[in-house]
Design an enzyme around this catalytic site. Structure first.
Site, PDB file in Angstrom:
ATOM      1  CB  SER A   1      -0.944   0.001   1.204  1.00  0.00           C
ATOM      2  OG  SER A   1      -0.218   0.081   2.422  1.00  0.00           O
TER       3      SER A   1
ATOM      4  NE  ARG B   1      -2.524   5.406   0.212  1.00  0.00           N
ATOM      5  CZ  ARG B   1      -2.114   4.447   1.038  1.00  0.00           C
ATOM      6  NH1 ARG B   1      -0.815   4.352   1.349  1.00  0.00           N
ATOM      7  NH2 ARG B   1      -2.963   3.600   1.568  1.00  0.00           N
TER       8      ARG B   1
ATOM      9  CG  ASN C   1      -1.897   9.334  -5.663  1.00  0.00           C
ATOM     10  OD1 ASN C   1      -2.876  10.044  -5.846  1.00  0.00           O
ATOM     11  ND2 ASN C   1      -1.943   8.251  -4.908  1.00  0.00           N
TER      12      ASN C   1
END
Length: 282
Positions: free
Chosen positions: A206, A210, A214
Site C-alpha cells: 500500500s 499509492r 499518484n
C-alpha cells in the site's frame, strides 16, 4: 516531437522510459531496451541520490548558522517542519524511540523533493540531457517516485523495520502468536494466519503503490497537457491552444503541489503508525 517525428504514444512512452543500464543478456533484441530484474535505472538513482545529498548539505549548512535569539526566515521554516513532524510522531507513536522522528523527517523531506521533480517542465531536463549527450533519442525520467523500484525500495525498507521491531518488542514467540491468535482468537488459527499475513504484506504494498500510482498519474497528465502545445498549437491555432495549455498547466501545477505534499505526508504518517503498531507488546 516535431523534430523527431514522434507521435503521441511514442512521445509519452519516451518520457516514461528510464535511462537504464544492464548486461547484454538483459537487452531485448526486438526493442533494444533493458528488461528483467538486473537492470539499473540510472536516472532514478542519480536524482534520488542528488536530492538526498541536497537534504544533507542543507542541514549541514543550517547547523553552522543556527541562531538561538532571532533566527532567520529559513531557520524558522525548517523549525516549523521539525515541529510538524514531531507533533505527528507524538500523536501517532506510542512510547519513545529515538529513530522514529529522524526517520519520519527524512521520509517526508526526501519523498517531497522527489515528488517535486514532477513540477519541472516535462521537456526541459530531457532536452538538456539530449543536448549534453548528443543523443536525440536519449531517455531521461526525472521523477524518481514515478519509478516503482523507488517506492518499493522505500516501502520494503520500512517493512524490514516493522519486522525487526515486532520481533524485538514482542519476542519471537510473541511474533508467532500474533500470526496464530490475531484477530479471531485460538479457535480460528488457520484463518488468523491468512488474515495476519495479508495484513502485514499489504503494508509495504500500500505504501509503494499509492505513492507510485499518484505520481505516475500526475506525470501523465502533465505530458497530456504538453501535447496540446506539441500537436494542436500550429499556425493560427496557437492563438487558442497555447493560452489554453498554459492555463491548464498552471492549474494542474497548483493542484499537484497539494498532491505531492499530501503523498509525502501519507507515506510519513503510515510509516509512524505501522512502526507504532510494531512496538505494541500485546
Amino acid at each position: 516531437m516535431s523534430a523527431e517525428k514522434m507521435g503521441t504514444v511514442e512521445y509519452i512512452q519516451h518520457h516514461l522510459t528510464n535511462n537504464a543500464v544492464c548486461s547484454a543478456d538483459s537487452i531485448n533484441a526486438a526493442t533494444g531496451k533493458c528488461e528483467g530484474f538486473w537492470v539499473l535505472n540510472v536516472d532514478t538513482i542519480f536524482f534520488s541520490v542528488l536530492l538526498g545529498a541536497l537534504i544533507v548539505y542543507t542541514a549541514m549548512r543550517l547547523r553552522r548558522k543556527l541562531e538561538s535569539g532571532t533566527p532567520g526566515g529559513f531557520q524558522n521554516f525548517v523549525e516549523s517542519i521539525l515541529d510538524f513532524v514531531s507533533t505527528n510522531v507524538r500523536d501517532a507513536f506510542p512510547g519513545h524511540n529515538p529513530l522514529i522522528a529522524p526517520l519520519a523527517l527524512t521520509i517526508f523531506l526526501w519523498v517531497w523533493l522527489m515528488n517535486f521533480m514532477d513540477l519541472v517542465p516535462v521537456d526541459l531536463l530531457p532536452y538538456l540531457f539530449q543536448l549534453i549527450t548528443g543523443d536525440p533519442h536519449a531517455y531521461l525520467k526525472v521523477v524518481p517516485t514515478t519509478d516503482l523500484n523507488t517506492t518499493l525500495g522505500m516501502a520494503f525498507t520500512v517493512f524490514a523495520l516493522i519486522l525487526y521491531y515486532n520481533i524485538k518488542v514482542k519476542g519471537v514467540v510473541g511474533f508467532i502468536k500474533m500470526f496464530l491468535f490475531h484477530p479471531f482468537g485460538k479457535f480460528f488459527i488457520p484463518v488468523n494466519i491468512v488474515m495476519t499475513f495479508i495484513e502485514e504484506v499489504s503494508k509495504p504494498l500500500s505504501l509503494a503503490l499509492r505513492l507510485f500510482g499518484n505520481m505516475f498519474a500526475g506525470e501523465l497528465v502533465f505530458l497530456l497537457i504538453a501535447l496540446i502545445g506539441g500537436t494542436l498549437a500550429v499556425g493560427a491555432a496557437a492563438l487558442f491552444w497555447a493560452p489554453l495549455q498554459a492555463l491548464l498547466d498552471l492549474g494542474w501545477l497548483i493542484f499537484h503541489l497539494l498532491v505531492i505534499t499530501l503523498q509525502a505526508f501519507i507515506f510519513m504518517v503510515l510509516t509512524i503508525v505501522y512502526l507504532g503498531m510494531a512496538h505494541e507488546e500485546h
